[in-house]
Every structure is written in C-alpha cells, then in structure tokens.
Design a protein around this motif. Structure first.
Motif, mmCIF file in Angstrom:
data_model
loop_
_atom_site.group_PDB
_atom_site.id
_atom_site.type_symbol
_atom_site.label_atom_id
_atom_site.label_comp_id
_atom_site.label_asym_id
_atom_site.label_seq_id
_atom_site.Cartn_x
_atom_site.Cartn_y
_atom_site.Cartn_z
ATOM 1 N N ALA A 1 -7.179 2.079 0.423
ATOM 2 C CA ALA A 1 -8.052 0.914 0.542
ATOM 3 C C ALA A 1 -7.266 -0.360 0.832
ATOM 4 O O ALA A 1 -7.754 -1.257 1.516
ATOM 5 C CB ALA A 1 -8.873 0.749 -0.742
ATOM 6 N N VAL A 2 -6.042 -0.446 0.334
ATOM 7 C CA VAL A 2 -5.219 -1.647 0.530
ATOM 8 C C VAL A 2 -4.633 -1.694 1.943
ATOM 9 O O VAL A 2 -4.479 -2.772 2.531
ATOM 10 C CB VAL A 2 -4.083 -1.694 -0.518
ATOM 11 C CG1 VAL A 2 -3.100 -2.833 -0.217
ATOM 12 C CG2 VAL A 2 -4.668 -1.872 -1.918
ATOM 13 N N GLY A 3 -4.334 -0.544 2.508
ATOM 14 C CA GLY A 3 -3.674 -0.487 3.819
ATOM 15 C C GLY A 3 -4.474 -1.161 4.924
ATOM 16 O O GLY A 3 -5.661 -0.891 5.084
ATOM 17 N N PRO A 4 -3.838 -2.026 5.742
ATOM 18 C CA PRO A 4 -4.533 -2.761 6.811
ATOM 19 C C PRO A 4 -4.354 -2.153 8.190
ATOM 20 O O PRO A 4 -4.569 -2.814 9.199
ATOM 21 C CB PRO A 4 -3.849 -4.131 6.741
ATOM 22 C CG PRO A 4 -2.416 -3.779 6.422
ATOM 23 C CD PRO A 4 -2.467 -2.534 5.554
ATOM 24 N N GLU A 5 -3.959 -0.878 8.261
ATOM 25 C CA GLU A 5 -3.544 -0.317 9.539
ATOM 26 C C GLU A 5 -4.688 -0.075 10.526
ATOM 27 O O GLU A 5 -4.441 0.099 11.721
ATOM 28 C CB GLU A 5 -2.777 1.001 9.328
ATOM 29 C CG GLU A 5 -3.596 2.200 8.896
ATOM 30 C CD GLU A 5 -3.893 2.226 7.417
ATOM 31 O OE1 GLU A 5 -4.436 3.248 6.953
ATOM 32 O OE2 GLU A 5 -3.595 1.233 6.714
ATOM 33 N N ALA B 1 0.829 -1.205 0.000
ATOM 34 C CA ALA B 1 0.000 0.000 0.000
ATOM 35 C C ALA B 1 0.865 1.256 0.000
ATOM 36 O O ALA B 1 0.572 2.230 -0.717
ATOM 37 C CB ALA B 1 -0.922 -0.004 1.224
ATOM 38 N N THR B 2 1.932 1.249 0.784
ATOM 39 C CA THR B 2 2.823 2.413 0.863
ATOM 40 C C THR B 2 3.554 2.626 -0.454
ATOM 41 O O THR B 2 3.743 3.770 -0.897
ATOM 42 C CB THR B 2 3.833 2.228 2.011
ATOM 43 O OG1 THR B 2 3.130 1.924 3.221
ATOM 44 C CG2 THR B 2 4.649 3.494 2.240
ATOM 45 N N MET B 3 3.941 1.546 -1.115
ATOM 46 C CA MET B 3 4.616 1.668 -2.412
ATOM 47 C C MET B 3 3.657 2.187 -3.484
ATOM 48 O O MET B 3 4.042 2.998 -4.336
ATOM 49 C CB MET B 3 5.206 0.314 -2.808
ATOM 50 C CG MET B 3 6.364 -0.118 -1.909
ATOM 51 S SD MET B 3 6.808 -1.864 -2.104
ATOM 52 C CE MET B 3 7.502 -1.862 -3.748
ATOM 53 N N ILE B 4 2.411 1.729 -3.446
ATOM 54 C CA ILE B 4 1.417 2.254 -4.388
ATOM 55 C C ILE B 4 1.205 3.748 -4.141
ATOM 56 O O ILE B 4 1.141 4.554 -5.085
ATOM 57 C CB ILE B 4 0.082 1.496 -4.238
ATOM 58 C CG1 ILE B 4 0.236 0.044 -4.685
ATOM 59 C CG2 ILE B 4 -1.027 2.173 -5.056
ATOM 60 C CD1 ILE B 4 -0.969 -0.816 -4.378
ATOM 61 N N ALA B 5 1.118 4.121 -2.863
ATOM 62 C CA ALA B 5 0.946 5.538 -2.522
ATOM 63 C C ALA B 5 2.158 6.357 -2.950
ATOM 64 O O ALA B 5 2.017 7.529 -3.327
ATOM 65 C CB ALA B 5 0.710 5.683 -1.026
ATOM 66 N N ALA B 6 3.343 5.765 -2.903
ATOM 67 C CA ALA B 6 4.551 6.470 -3.343
ATOM 68 C C ALA B 6 4.448 6.835 -4.826
ATOM 69 O O ALA B 6 4.802 7.940 -5.239
ATOM 70 C CB ALA B 6 5.785 5.604 -3.084
ATOM 71 N N CYS B 7 3.945 5.900 -5.615
ATOM 72 C CA CYS B 7 3.726 6.205 -7.032
ATOM 73 C C CYS B 7 2.691 7.316 -7.180
ATOM 74 O O CYS B 7 2.822 8.199 -8.033
ATOM 75 C CB CYS B 7 3.254 4.952 -7.770
ATOM 76 S SG CYS B 7 4.462 3.605 -7.820
ATOM 77 N N GLY B 8 1.690 7.279 -6.313
ATOM 78 C CA GLY B 8 0.647 8.281 -6.371
ATOM 79 C C GLY B 8 1.137 9.680 -6.063
ATOM 80 O O GLY B 8 0.749 10.643 -6.740
ATOM 81 N N VAL B 9 1.980 9.813 -5.047
ATOM 82 C CA VAL B 9 2.442 11.151 -4.672
ATOM 83 C C VAL B 9 3.420 11.707 -5.702
ATOM 84 O O VAL B 9 3.422 12.914 -5.975
ATOM 85 C CB VAL B 9 3.072 11.160 -3.256
ATOM 86 C CG1 VAL B 9 2.041 10.773 -2.203
ATOM 87 C CG2 VAL B 9 4.280 10.233 -3.164
ATOM 88 N N VAL B 10 4.242 10.850 -6.275
ATOM 89 C CA VAL B 10 5.191 11.339 -7.283
ATOM 90 C C VAL B 10 4.475 11.738 -8.568
ATOM 91 O O VAL B 10 4.799 12.748 -9.190
ATOM 92 C CB VAL B 10 6.262 10.262 -7.574
ATOM 93 C CG1 VAL B 10 7.133 10.672 -8.762
ATOM 94 C CG2 VAL B 10 7.140 10.040 -6.351
ATOM 95 N N LEU B 11 3.460 10.960 -8.937
ATOM 96 C CA LEU B 11 2.703 11.253 -10.153
ATOM 97 C C LEU B 11 1.573 12.235 -9.905
ATOM 98 O O LEU B 11 0.889 12.632 -10.851
ATOM 99 C CB LEU B 11 2.128 9.957 -10.734
ATOM 100 C CG LEU B 11 3.145 8.913 -11.201
ATOM 101 C CD1 LEU B 11 2.434 7.643 -11.648
ATOM 102 C CD2 LEU B 11 4.007 9.467 -12.328
ATOM 103 N N ASP B 12 1.341 12.602 -8.636
ATOM 104 C CA ASP B 12 0.219 13.455 -8.249
ATOM 105 C C ASP B 12 -1.095 12.866 -8.755
ATOM 106 O O ASP B 12 -1.935 13.553 -9.338
ATOM 107 C CB ASP B 12 0.412 14.876 -8.801
ATOM 108 C CG ASP B 12 -0.545 15.870 -8.140
ATOM 109 O OD1 ASP B 12 -0.830 15.707 -6.933
ATOM 110 O OD2 ASP B 12 -1.031 16.791 -8.837
ATOM 111 N N ASN B 13 -1.260 11.564 -8.484
ATOM 112 C CA ASN B 13 -2.406 10.815 -8.970
ATOM 113 C C ASN B 13 -3.307 10.447 -7.803
ATOM 114 O O ASN B 13 -2.974 9.591 -6.981
ATOM 115 C CB ASN B 13 -1.926 9.552 -9.701
ATOM 116 C CG ASN B 13 -3.049 8.830 -10.414
ATOM 117 O OD1 ASN B 13 -4.128 8.640 -9.875
ATOM 118 N ND2 ASN B 13 -2.784 8.428 -11.653
ATOM 119 N N ALA B 14 -4.474 11.078 -7.726
ATOM 120 C CA ALA B 14 -5.388 10.848 -6.603
ATOM 121 C C ALA B 14 -5.962 9.435 -6.613
ATOM 122 O O ALA B 14 -6.262 8.870 -5.561
ATOM 123 C CB ALA B 14 -6.520 11.871 -6.638
#
Length: 313
Positions: free
Chosen positions: A146-150, A125-138
């Motif tokens: 949704a993937v994060g189990p925290e 989930a964190t790696m997917i979010a990393a792609c999101g923040v770099v690409l500025d993709n909401a």
C-alpha cells in the motif's frame, strides 16, 4: 460535469465560442470581454459533460489557446441545473467511461517524476516488506504494497506508449529503474544492519515461509494477477475512481519481490535473488501490458463516438 475557464485573445473569442456551441454536452456559456489581465484577453466560461470534455479541449488546443491564452479545467461536484442535466443526456456515453487524455497525461507526468519523495516512499515500502519477508508476516507485506508508489510511473509509461510521448516514457522508465535500484540498495544495507543487531538472520530467510514464500516463486498466477491489477489500476485513473488504486497496490508483488531480492542478496542467496527478480519483472511486464491494452481499447471506443460529439450545422 466539468467547468472550463478560458482566457483567449479578443480576436479568437468568436472562434472559441463557435467551438463550444457546436460541441455536444456544453452549457452555461459566459463571455466576459476584456476581463483577463495576465494574459490580456477575454474570459470564456462554460460547463461541459465529462464525456465531451476531451473532444472540446482538443478543439481548443487546435485553436492554439493553450499557447496564446489559458485552458483551466475543474470538476463540478454539484450542479443544480436542468440545462446541465440536458447537456449530460445529450453527450454520448457515460461520464465514468470518459477518458480525459490531457488530464491523464498531466497526472501521470507528475506521478512519474523521479523525486526525493518518490524514492523515499519506495525505499520505505521496500524496507517494510523486508521485515515482512524475514518475519513471514503477511500484514507487513500488505502494508508495504500500500505504501509503494510504483504504479504512478507504470501508468505514465503506459500512457506514453499510447500517446506516443517519448519524454514521458523516458521519465517513467527512469523513475522505475532508479527508484527500484535505490530502494533495493538501501534495503541491502538495512538488511546488513538488522543482521548485525540480531533482528535478521539467514535462518529466518531460508526457513519455511508459508505466508511470503510466493514472492520468490513466480508462476502464471503472478502474471495473471498483475494483468488484472494493471487493468483495474488504469480504469481507476481514467475514470477518476482513485479509491480502487489501493486495491491495485495490494494485488501485485512488486515491492515485496524487490525486498526479498535485496535481503537474499545481502546473504548471498542467489536462488532467491533470481526468483524474486523474476517475480518483480513479471509483475511490471503484466501491469504495463494490461495498462497499455486497456488505454488502447478506451481510445478506440471513444474514437468511435467522435462523430457524435459535434452538433450538426
């Protein structure tokens, strides 16, 4: 309605039956003498309204049935019985408002276990979010949330505070700390790799990010949303309405904040690293505070119903 299957020593069967009979909202009582083999004893079956389930289970544990026999609880999806309808009407409150504390403790204990699967989901989930923040993709940010189990260990920590269960609190805290630490460490390495192959660049991280810039700029709205999400998530767990957890997961920015902190750290951006870490901690604090207060309110509400859970002698 809940269905209880009990195994009890023969010498305690009469006590168990009396407890069931004097608890409001119970019906369909069946006693099978000597039917159990492991452990040996009698089998007692009954149905109970969800509102009275926690009270009955507590009384059975007081008799030591969880140590000398067995207490198994199942949800009844369909019960065509006028007696069952009468039992539900007899029990105070509404089924959706009832809290089964033993079930909640057991469920959060499982969800807050530090396992390879838990760490893998949080890391991915964190790696997917990393792609999101770099690409500025909401869209990627929402998917990562949704993937994060925290929320599992967060709910476990809230439950542990209310139930005064230090072992569950330690287990939940360990899952949170180790899980996020591992996920962020792997994401830092992932960021270095993506930079090496030209997919991540510092210019993208530092550029205008109207869709994802909020993850490193915490404010009061971050805390308010976390509090509201914590309340909704706790109510979802206690009322068995698990569908609401998806909405909770995509309401808070724990995973995106951790991802942004990791990517920023890989580029040495102290400002974004600190801001993202503050966002992460603010969200965790808001959820724990709201979840704990929600459970305390539910506990107080049902404590006021306790005198009505027992039939008069």
């Amino acid at each position: 309605m809940l269905h209880l299957r009990l195994i009890c020593p023969a010498e305690r069967t009469d006590d168990v039956v009396r407890v069931i009979e004097r608890t409001v909202g119970t019906t369909h009582l069946v006693v099978l003498p000597g039917a159990a083999r492991s452990p040996a004893g009698d089998v007692v079956l009954c149905d109970v309204a969800r509102e009275a389930g926690d009270e009955l289970i507590g009384e059975l544990r007081t008799l030591g049935l969880d140590r000398t026999g067995s207490i198994a609880v199942e949800n009844i999806d369909l019960s065509l019985s006028e007696r069952a309808e009468a039992a539900e009407k007899e029990a105070p409150g509404e089924p959706a408002d009832a809290v089964l504390w033993e079930h909640l403790t057991d469920a959060t204990h499982e969800e807050s276990t530090l396992s390879i699967t838990y760490v893998a989901f949080l890391t991915l989930a964190t790696m997917i979010a990393a792609c999101g923040v770099v690409l500025d993709n909401a869209i990627l940010i929402v998917g990562a949330m949704a993937v994060g189990p925290e929320f599992g260990p967060l709910a476990g920590f809230c439950t542990a505070l209310v139930r005064r269960a230090p072992r569950l609190a330690l287990r939940s805290l360990l899952a949170l700390v180790v899980g996020f630490a591992a996920a962020m460490a792997v994401t830092v390495a992932f960021s270095w790799f993506m930079d090496a192959v030209g997919l991540f660049t510092e210019a993208k991280l530092e550029g205008e990010r109207p869709q994802t810039g909020f993850v490193y700029a915490p404010d009061w709205f971050s805390f308010v949303v976390a509090v509201l999400a914590g309340m909704a998530g706790t109510l979802s767990l206690t009322s068995a309405k698990s569908g609401a957890l998806v909405g909770v997961a995509i309401s808070v920015t724990t995973v995106p904040a951790a991802a942004n902190a990791a990517v920023a750290l890989s580029y040495g951006d102290t400002e974004q690293t600190v801001g993202s870490t503050e966002q992460l901690l603010l969200n965790l604090l808001g959820i724990v505070l709201a979840g704990t207060l929600t459970l305390l309110a539910q506990k107080a509400l049902w404590a006021s119903q306790r005198p009505r859970m027992t039939k008069p002698d």
